[in-house]
Design a protein around this motif. Sequence first.
Motif: not given
Length: 111
Positions: A50-58, A63-82
Amino acid sequence: MTKTMIKGVLKTWKEDRGFGFISPDDGGKDIFIHISALKGTSRRPVTGDVIYYQIARDNRGKFKAVNANIEGVEILEDKAPGFLDPKKGIVLIVLALVAIAAAVVALNLKP
């Protein structure tokens, strides 16, 4: 680009090519998704996810999916500054070593 997240099921996935198609829950046309739309997910997608996503035009107007994530799958944190991307870190380390070597050579050449 749509601001709200849309839900769908990954209908096909070509692992060797890094793309597939999502079947939207609302029954619309299948939406193209590239692996780059899933930045930060802790695993690669598989058919049936199951995918959650937004739509944009290429750049061709499709149309294509952007900013997507998979239901129940961990999102890794962005790296901390530095903290650096490992590839960028290696380049910076090499540049630093070259600068140090040049400084050592310059110091040894002084009378």
